[in-house]
Structure formats: structure tokens, C-alpha cells
Write a protein that holds these residues in place. Structure first.
Motif, PDB file in Angstrom:
ATOM      1  N   PRO A 108      -3.970   7.477   2.682  1.00 21.53           N
ATOM      2  CA  PRO A 108      -3.593   6.397   1.758  1.00 21.53           C
ATOM      3  C   PRO A 108      -3.815   7.214   0.369  1.00 21.53           C
ATOM      4  O   PRO A 108      -4.674   7.851   0.132  1.00 21.53           O
ATOM      5  N   THR A 109      -2.928   6.852  -0.743  1.00 26.73           N
ATOM      6  CA  THR A 109      -3.064   7.180  -1.992  1.00 26.73           C
ATOM      7  C   THR A 109      -4.539   6.590  -2.746  1.00 26.73           C
ATOM      8  O   THR A 109      -4.979   5.661  -2.214  1.00 26.73           O
ATOM      9  N   ARG A 159       0.788  -1.235  -0.142  1.00 29.18           N
ATOM     10  CA  ARG A 159      -0.045   0.075  -0.055  1.00 29.18           C
ATOM     11  C   ARG A 159       0.995   1.093   0.183  1.00 29.18           C
ATOM     12  O   ARG A 159       1.781   1.362   0.705  1.00 29.18           O
ATOM     13  N   ARG A 160       0.277   2.190  -0.690  1.00 24.11           N
ATOM     14  CA  ARG A 160       1.032   3.632  -0.840  1.00 24.11           C
ATOM     15  C   ARG A 160       0.352   4.562   0.127  1.00 24.11           C
ATOM     16  O   ARG A 160      -1.039   4.455   0.223  1.00 24.11           O
ATOM     17  N   TRP A 161       1.005   5.445   0.598  1.00 23.07           N
ATOM     18  CA  TRP A 161       0.645   6.606   1.420  1.00 23.07           C
ATOM     19  C   TRP A 161       1.176   7.782   1.212  1.00 23.07           C
ATOM     20  O   TRP A 161       2.361   7.822   0.550  1.00 23.07           O
ATOM     21  N   TYR A 180       6.073  10.581   0.195  1.00 26.25           N
ATOM     22  CA  TYR A 180       5.347   9.317  -0.252  1.00 26.25           C
ATOM     23  C   TYR A 180       5.919   8.140   0.590  1.00 26.25           C
ATOM     24  O   TYR A 180       7.204   8.292   0.871  1.00 26.25           O
ATOM     25  N   LEU A 233      -2.157   6.448   8.261  1.00 23.81           N
ATOM     26  CA  LEU A 233      -1.270   5.778   8.951  1.00 23.81           C
ATOM     27  C   LEU A 233      -0.341   6.755   9.401  1.00 23.81           C
ATOM     28  O   LEU A 233      -0.009   7.880   9.226  1.00 23.81           O
ATOM     29  N   LEU A 274      -2.680  -4.153   5.102  1.00 24.11           N
ATOM     30  CA  LEU A 274      -2.504  -3.286   3.759  1.00 24.11           C
ATOM     31  C   LEU A 274      -3.471  -3.439   2.863  1.00 24.11           C
ATOM     32  O   LEU A 274      -3.406  -2.762   1.799  1.00 24.11           O
ATOM     33  N   SER A 293       5.868   4.060   1.051  1.00 22.47           N
ATOM     34  CA  SER A 293       5.191   2.559   0.446  1.00 22.47           C
ATOM     35  C   SER A 293       5.573   1.646   1.726  1.00 22.47           C
ATOM     36  O   SER A 293       6.760   1.701   1.866  1.00 22.47           O
ATOM     37  N   PHE A 348      -1.961   1.966  12.181  1.00 22.01           N
ATOM     38  CA  PHE A 348      -3.187   1.798  11.227  1.00 22.01           C
ATOM     39  C   PHE A 348      -4.563   2.425  11.864  1.00 22.01           C
ATOM     40  O   PHE A 348      -5.029   2.149  12.899  1.00 22.01           O
ATOM     41  N   PRO A 388      -9.174  -1.108   4.234  1.00 20.50           N
ATOM     42  CA  PRO A 388      -9.371   0.461   3.675  1.00 20.50           C
ATOM     43  C   PRO A 388      -9.062   1.373   4.967  1.00 20.50           C
ATOM     44  O   PRO A 388     -10.030   2.037   5.128  1.00 20.50           O
ATOM     45  N   TYR A 389      -8.112   1.314   5.731  1.00 17.36           N
ATOM     46  CA  TYR A 389      -7.860   2.344   6.634  1.00 17.36           C
ATOM     47  C   TYR A 389      -7.517   3.793   6.220  1.00 17.36           C
ATOM     48  O   TYR A 389      -7.113   3.936   4.773  1.00 17.36           O
TER      49      TYR A 389
END
Length: 292
Positions: free
Chosen positions: A279-280, A77-79, A105, A175, A168, A107, A243, A171-172
Motif C-alpha cells: 500500500p502507498t 486505495r493505491r498500491w 502503481y 495486495l 480498500l 489503483s 488482500f 489496513p492490509y
């Protein structure tokens, strides 16, 4: 047709046959559980003016070819940290990020427990190939990049809710990345025990954090890519991922105040980074215009 050209198909066919056969052998032995025994956690700063191009390269190519397509990575997951979120980071002088706002960013990837060595062989090989083929984006800086061993997960609601291996994919809404340095290896062991037995169980009830995963960094291999610096704090550092079920900006001051002070008062370490992320949205450039 020459003798040389006649032999070429035989070599190619033999090599192709060996490849699939090797995969069958690898799948038949070794660990294949669901626990996130290891993680890749990488915080990166695209260079000014390259935010959009970097985001598209990472999402459209590197996230897949340079990570998710690799053996033993089973979730990713990317943030993203907008400028508003960057300005919430603490402490002002950080041993992780200088300035503390660097690294917009993040990851995160889970690796199957017990498959670290095999994965590292693959990741070095594929990144060497990507670099050779011109599929590595140069206009970026690795602020905090490390493979890490999973040490513990502390849950807010006990046995209820998603587990760490779901984290990951669930759908949090946010982060929190927290990095803590102990004074030495022995102190890190004591710090881990204090975090899991006292600090986090006090912090989590009634909070927006459903779980906190705790990791320790491992050194990168000597044949790593030259643009990724060697990991610091291998014997003394802990990395925590909180999370969150709500946007980290909601109640930021009340919910996350005092983290540094509580760790300092324990006498076991010092917080070097508290950094919130969102989250992206895969396949979009949402938030790119909010990074500066």
C-alpha cells in the motif's frame, strides 16, 4: 446594461437550480447498497524520470478529482511495486504486462452494485473535462486498466473479519494481483467455479491472504480517453485481488509458489500475471526512490 447582459444571470441561475435538483432525483431512485458490484482496477507505469511528478499528480489531484469525488465510487486505495517486488512477478512472458515488470502503481476502486452505467457517464464526462483543462498527466502508460464486474469473494475465515466492502479501507499490508485467461467464455465459467469451490478454499487456510475478490473485465466505452487502450480478454479473463495481512515479500516463495502450475493442471486457463504490491502512504513519496 444591454438586454443580452440582463438575460445572462437568468440563464445561469436556472442552470444552477437544475443541477442540485437533478442530484435529489438521482438519490431517490436506483440501487444504493454497500456491495462492490464493480471495480476500477488500473495498473500504470510512469515514464522514466517522471516517477515523483506522476505520484504527486495522482495523489494530490487525480485520485480525488478523477475518481473519489465521482458518484458511486465508495472506496479506493493505491498500491505500489518497488523494483524488488517487480522482480518477483510471474510469468516472465506475460500477456498483461510487457515486460512483466511494467506497471509499478496500481489503483483499485469499488463501485456500488448496479450503478455502473451511471458512473460511466460521469467518468467519461469528467475525464474529458480534466483533459481539456490540462489536468491529465501525459508521461505515463496504462499497462492494465479496466472496469470490472464483481463475481465472487472467497474468505479465509468465513464470516469472521472484514468483508469485501471493507477491503480498500482496512489496513492490509499488501495486495497480490493475479490475472488468469481461459480459452473461451464457457471455460471461464468453469474456471470461476473451480477457483471458488476448490482452488481458493485450499489455498487460503493458514495463508496471509484474508480474502480474494474475483472480477471479470468489461469493455471501455467508445468515447474513452485516447491514451487508454481498449480492454482485452472481456470474454475470457478473470482478475483476482488477494488482500494480504503481511508484506508479500515475507514467505513469498512458500506462500505463492505453484499458482500457475495449479491453474494449468486444471486445464481451465493459464495465469498471465502474478504481481505483488504494497500500500502507498497517502500524502508522501514513500517508495518513489525504489521503483527503478
Amino acid at each position: 446594461m444591454t438586454a443580452d447582459s440582463e438575460r445572462t444571470p437568468e440563464v445561469t441561475t436556472a442552470a444552477a437550480a437544475d443541477g442540485p435538483a437533478a442530484y435529489a432525483e438521482l438519490a431517490a431512485v436506483g440501487p444504493y447498497g454497500v456491495r462492490p458490484g464493480h471495480a476500477l482496477i488500473t495498473m500504470v507505469e510512469p515514464h522514466p524520470g517522471h516517477e515523483h511528478a506522476y505520484n504527486r499528480w495522482y495523489e494530490d489531484d487525480h485520485y480525488i478529482a478523477g475518481a473519489m469525488a465521482m458518484p458511486w465510487i465508495f472506496a479506493g486505495r493505491r498500491w505500489v511495486a518497488t523494483r524488488e517486488l517487480q522482480l518477483l512477478r510471474r510469468p516472465e512472458k506475460s500477456a498483461v504486462a510487457s515486460p512483466v515488470t511494467a506497471g509499478c502503481y496500481l489503483s483499485t476502486y469499488w463501485l456500488t452494485e448496479g450503478r455502473y452505467d451511471e458512473h460511466m457517464k460521469w467518468t467519461v464526462g469528467i475525464n474529458t473535462r480534466l483533459n481539456r483543462d490540462g489536468r491529465v498527466y501525459r508521461h505515463r502508460t496504462h499497462v492494465f486498466t479496466a472496469f470490472q464486474d464483481h463475481l465472487a469473494t472467497v474468505y479465509r475465515d468465513g464470516a469472521a473479519g472484514p468483508r469485501d466492502f471493507h477491503a480498500l479501507d482496512h489496513p492490509y499490508a499488501g495486495l497480490l494481483l493475479e490475472v488468469i485467461d481461459a480459452d473461451g467464455p464457457e471455460q471461464r465459467d468453469q474456471l470461476l467455479e473451480w477457483l471458488c469451490a476448490r482452488h481458493l478454499p485450499r489455498r487460503l487456510p493458514g495463508s496471509s491472504a484474508a480474502m480474494v475478490t474475483v472480477f471479470r473485465p468489461t469493455p471501455l466505452p467508445g468515447d474513452r480517453m485516447s491514451y487508454v487502450r481498449q480492454v482485452e480478454g472481456v470474454d475470457t479473463r478473470l482478475t483476482l485481488l488477494w488482500f494480504l495481512e503481511q508484506d508479500p515479500r515475507e514467505g513469498w516463495t512458500e506462500r505463492f509458489a505453484g499458482l500457475e502450475e495449479e491453474v494449468a493442471e486444471s486445464g481451465l486457463g493459464r495465469v498471465e500475471l502474478v504481481a505483488p504490491f504494497l500500500p502507498t502512504v497517502p500524502g508522501t513519496d514513500r517508495y518513489v526512490s525504489e521503483l527503478r
